[in-house]
Design a protein around this motif. Structure first.
Motif, PDB file in Angstrom:
ATOM      1  N   GLY A  16       0.770  -1.242   0.000  1.00 45.66           N
ATOM      2  CA  GLY A  16       0.000   0.000   0.000  1.00 45.66           C
ATOM      3  C   GLY A  16       0.799   1.288   0.000  1.00 45.66           C
ATOM      4  O   GLY A  16       0.373   2.289   0.552  1.00 45.66           O
ATOM      5  N   VAL A  17       1.972   1.287  -0.639  1.00 47.69           N
ATOM      6  CA  VAL A  17       2.800   2.505  -0.632  1.00 47.69           C
ATOM      7  C   VAL A  17       2.683   3.319  -1.925  1.00 47.69           C
ATOM      8  O   VAL A  17       3.329   4.354  -2.064  1.00 47.69           O
ATOM      9  CB  VAL A  17       4.297   2.172  -0.367  1.00 47.69           C
ATOM     10  CG1 VAL A  17       4.488   1.523   0.999  1.00 47.69           C
ATOM     11  CG2 VAL A  17       4.874   1.290  -1.470  1.00 47.69           C
ATOM     12  N   LYS A  19       2.796   1.671  -5.263  1.00 49.72           N
ATOM     13  CA  LYS A  19       3.455   1.016  -6.411  1.00 49.72           C
ATOM     14  C   LYS A  19       2.507   0.971  -7.615  1.00 49.72           C
ATOM     15  O   LYS A  19       2.855   1.393  -8.712  1.00 49.72           O
ATOM     16  CB  LYS A  19       3.866  -0.433  -6.058  1.00 49.72           C
ATOM     17  CG  LYS A  19       4.941  -0.557  -5.002  1.00 49.72           C
ATOM     18  CD  LYS A  19       5.329  -2.009  -4.756  1.00 49.72           C
ATOM     19  CE  LYS A  19       4.290  -2.824  -4.023  1.00 49.72           C
ATOM     20  NZ  LYS A  19       4.011  -2.393  -2.650  1.00 49.72           N
ATOM     21  N   THR A  20       1.306   0.456  -7.370  1.00 52.43           N
ATOM     22  CA  THR A  20       0.383   0.275  -8.500  1.00 52.43           C
ATOM     23  C   THR A  20      -0.106   1.627  -9.025  1.00 52.43           C
ATOM     24  O   THR A  20      -0.187   1.834 -10.240  1.00 52.43           O
ATOM     25  CB  THR A  20      -0.800  -0.615  -8.060  1.00 52.43           C
ATOM     26  OG1 THR A  20      -0.257  -1.858  -7.599  1.00 52.43           O
ATOM     27  CG2 THR A  20      -1.754  -0.864  -9.203  1.00 52.43           C
ATOM     28  N   THR A  21      -0.378   2.549  -8.119  1.00 51.83           N
ATOM     29  CA  THR A  21      -0.829   3.883  -8.531  1.00 51.83           C
ATOM     30  C   THR A  21       0.235   4.543  -9.410  1.00 51.83           C
ATOM     31  O   THR A  21      -0.078   5.183 -10.419  1.00 51.83           O
ATOM     32  CB  THR A  21      -1.111   4.741  -7.267  1.00 51.83           C
ATOM     33  OG1 THR A  21      -2.061   4.028  -6.469  1.00 51.83           O
ATOM     34  CG2 THR A  21      -1.661   6.099  -7.613  1.00 51.83           C
ATOM     35  N   PRO A 218       1.453  14.062  -3.921  1.00 49.16           N
ATOM     36  CA  PRO A 218       0.611  14.423  -2.778  1.00 49.16           C
ATOM     37  C   PRO A 218      -0.461  13.362  -2.513  1.00 49.16           C
ATOM     38  O   PRO A 218      -0.801  12.581  -3.406  1.00 49.16           O
ATOM     39  CB  PRO A 218      -0.038  15.729  -3.231  1.00 49.16           C
ATOM     40  CG  PRO A 218      -0.092  15.617  -4.715  1.00 49.16           C
ATOM     41  CD  PRO A 218       1.125  14.838  -5.118  1.00 49.16           C
ATOM     42  N   ASN A 220      -3.966  12.489  -2.629  1.00 50.21           N
ATOM     43  CA  ASN A 220      -5.051  13.059  -3.423  1.00 50.21           C
ATOM     44  C   ASN A 220      -6.078  11.961  -3.721  1.00 50.21           C
ATOM     45  O   ASN A 220      -5.789  10.984  -4.405  1.00 50.21           O
ATOM     46  CB  ASN A 220      -4.470  13.637  -4.731  1.00 50.21           C
ATOM     47  CG  ASN A 220      -5.494  14.251  -5.659  1.00 50.21           C
ATOM     48  OD1 ASN A 220      -5.330  14.268  -6.866  1.00 50.21           O
ATOM     49  ND2 ASN A 220      -6.571  14.763  -5.113  1.00 50.21           N
ATOM     50  N   SER A 224      -7.225   7.540  -6.069  1.00 51.40           N
ATOM     51  CA  SER A 224      -7.973   6.311  -5.723  1.00 51.40           C
ATOM     52  C   SER A 224      -9.243   6.215  -6.555  1.00 51.40           C
ATOM     53  O   SER A 224      -9.574   5.151  -7.072  1.00 51.40           O
ATOM     54  CB  SER A 224      -8.406   6.311  -4.262  1.00 51.40           C
ATOM     55  OG  SER A 224      -7.328   6.479  -3.430  1.00 51.40           O
TER      56      SER A 224
HETATM   57  N1  LIG Z   1      -1.025   9.749  -3.636  1.00 49.89           N
HETATM   58  C1  LIG Z   1      -2.113   9.091  -3.197  1.00 49.89           C
HETATM   59  N2  LIG Z   1      -3.125   9.761  -2.624  1.00 49.89           N
HETATM   60  C2  LIG Z   1      -4.211   9.114  -2.149  1.00 49.89           C
HETATM   61  N3  LIG Z   1      -4.377   7.788  -2.231  1.00 49.89           N
HETATM   62  C3  LIG Z   1      -3.403   7.060  -2.800  1.00 49.89           C
HETATM   63  C4  LIG Z   1      -2.217   7.658  -3.323  1.00 49.89           C
HETATM   64  N4  LIG Z   1      -1.419   6.694  -3.820  1.00 49.89           N
HETATM   65  C5  LIG Z   1      -2.080   5.539  -3.633  1.00 49.89           C
HETATM   66  N5  LIG Z   1      -3.262   5.746  -3.029  1.00 49.89           N
HETATM   67  C6  LIG Z   1      -4.242   4.738  -2.614  1.00 49.89           C
HETATM   68  O1  LIG Z   1      -3.649   3.938  -1.589  1.00 49.89           O
HETATM   69  C7  LIG Z   1      -3.959   2.565  -1.779  1.00 49.89           C
HETATM   70  C8  LIG Z   1      -2.655   1.791  -1.999  1.00 49.89           C
HETATM   71  O2  LIG Z   1      -2.029   2.261  -3.184  1.00 49.89           O
HETATM   72  P1  LIG Z   1      -1.415   1.257  -4.252  1.00 49.89           P
HETATM   73  O3  LIG Z   1      -2.383   0.175  -4.575  1.00 49.89           O
HETATM   74  O4  LIG Z   1      -0.900   2.056  -5.382  1.00 49.89           O
HETATM   75  O5  LIG Z   1      -0.215   0.683  -3.403  1.00 49.89           O
HETATM   76  P2  LIG Z   1       0.666  -0.625  -3.688  1.00 49.89           P
HETATM   77  O6  LIG Z   1       2.015  -0.326  -3.137  1.00 49.89           O
HETATM   78  O7  LIG Z   1       0.565  -1.023  -5.100  1.00 49.89           O
HETATM   79  O8  LIG Z   1      -0.082  -1.709  -2.783  1.00 49.89           O
HETATM   80  P3  LIG Z   1       0.232  -3.290  -2.766  1.00 49.89           P
HETATM   81  O9  LIG Z   1       1.481  -3.425  -1.996  1.00 49.89           O
HETATM   82  O10 LIG Z   1      -0.957  -3.904  -2.096  1.00 49.89           O
HETATM   83  O11 LIG Z   1       0.387  -3.733  -4.185  1.00 49.89           O
HETATM   84  C9  LIG Z   1      -4.889   2.509  -2.969  1.00 49.89           C
HETATM   85  O12 LIG Z   1      -6.203   2.519  -2.503  1.00 49.89           O
HETATM   86  C10 LIG Z   1      -4.601   3.782  -3.732  1.00 49.89           C
HETATM   87  O13 LIG Z   1      -5.717   4.238  -4.478  1.00 49.89           O
END
Ligand SMILES: Nc1ncnc2c1ncn2[C@@H]1O[C@H](COP(=O)(O)OP(=O)(O)OP(=O)(O)O)[C@@H](O)[C@H]1O
Ligand SMILES: [Mg+2]
Length: 261
Positions: A16-17, A19-21, A218, A220, A224
């Protein structure tokens, strides 16, 4: 004209840091600069695939099918997305058994690397969205990559775990892929009203210096929301702070590339 394809893994074993976003929105921003990209969903959660609008029926031919069958052509599993310059290889939970299935395979660390040779020159960038673990899947991604991009969430334990990532990168460099470099560390979910957040940014910059991007992402909510609609944020709300930050990050990345050449 044939391109030089740069392969970048987006890794952090913390969940949840961002990566996917980042795997969705950085390429979407780079597409505005006329770059052509292939995204590889390398996480059995399949969040990248759904986040960029690949529906479930289309999730049949996945990265798992090509990794586990030597004869399957990688081009058969590449799908279009709603962004013209971005194609994707999807993933689903089939990928969860990869680590166990390849235990006895010789050169198992090179399975992805071997497949990606077939598309060398077709794209400017390949981005690999890794799962939150330092598993055989992640080792395959690192062995196939030219560089890694490490998103760090601006939170109290941000630095915890980075030492482990760097250790794995060094080990892959020493044993499997001497060309692997660090593309950059990206601070995500930054809240400028939060004093702790500011201190964390300073701390990370003090520890890692120039490899930390100037641009931070940021917090934002639009980021999501856009993913839940299966869209990159620039196609959802092009003026929001998330869209602007990923555009500026793309610009910074491209400027650095020119500087290095
Ligand atoms: N900059 C941001 N602002 C607000 N929400 C965010 C931001 N970046 C990511 N998120 C939200 O936080 C959550 C985790 O983000 P994301 O899926 O990108 O992380 P991840 O590192 O890919 O997670 P995982 O380790 O489970 O694969 C998601 O719900 C995403 O929409
Ligand atoms: Mg993810």
């Amino acid at each position: 004209m044939k391109k030089i394809t740069k392969i970048i893994s987006i890794i952090n074993q913390k969940g949840g840091v961002g990566k996917t976003t980042t795997s969705i929105n950085l390429p979407a921003a780079l597409s505005m600069f006329n770059k052509k990209m292939l995204l590889i969903d390398f996480d059995p959660q399949g969040n990248l695939s759904t986040g960029i609008g690949v529906n479930e029926q289309d999730q049949e031919n996945t990265i798992y099918s090509i990794l586990t069958s030597a004869n399957e052509d990688i081009n058969n599993v590449i799908k279009k997305t709603l962004v013209p310059n971005i194609e994707i290889i999807a993933a689903n939970q089939d990928l969860a058994v990869f680590d166990i299935e390849v235990v006895n395979i010789k050169d198992k660390e090179y399975l992805l690397h071997t497949k990606l040779k077939e598309i060398q020159g077709k794209y400017d960038y390949v981005f690999i969205d890794c799962a939150p673990s330092l598993s055989q899947l992640t080792i395959n991604a690192l062995t196939a990559s030219d560089a890694v991009l490490i998103p760090l969430q601006c939170e109290f334990f941000a630095l915890e775990g980075v030492a482990n990532i760097l250790k794995i990168i060094d080990s892959v460099k020493a044993n499997l892929n001497p060309n692997l470099s660090i593309e950059g560390i990206l601070l995500t979910m930054y809240d400028r009203r939060n004093r702790l957040c500011k201190e964390i940014v300073e701390d990370v910059r003090k520890n890692f210096g120039a490899i930390v991007y100037d641009q931070v992402i940021p917090r934002n909510i639009k980021l999501s929301e856009a993913s839940s609609y299966g869209k990159p944020v620039i196609l959802y709300d092009s003026n929001c702070s998330g869209s602007i930050a990923y555009m500026l990050l793309a610009q910074e990345m491209l400027a650095k590339q020119v500087y290095i050449q």
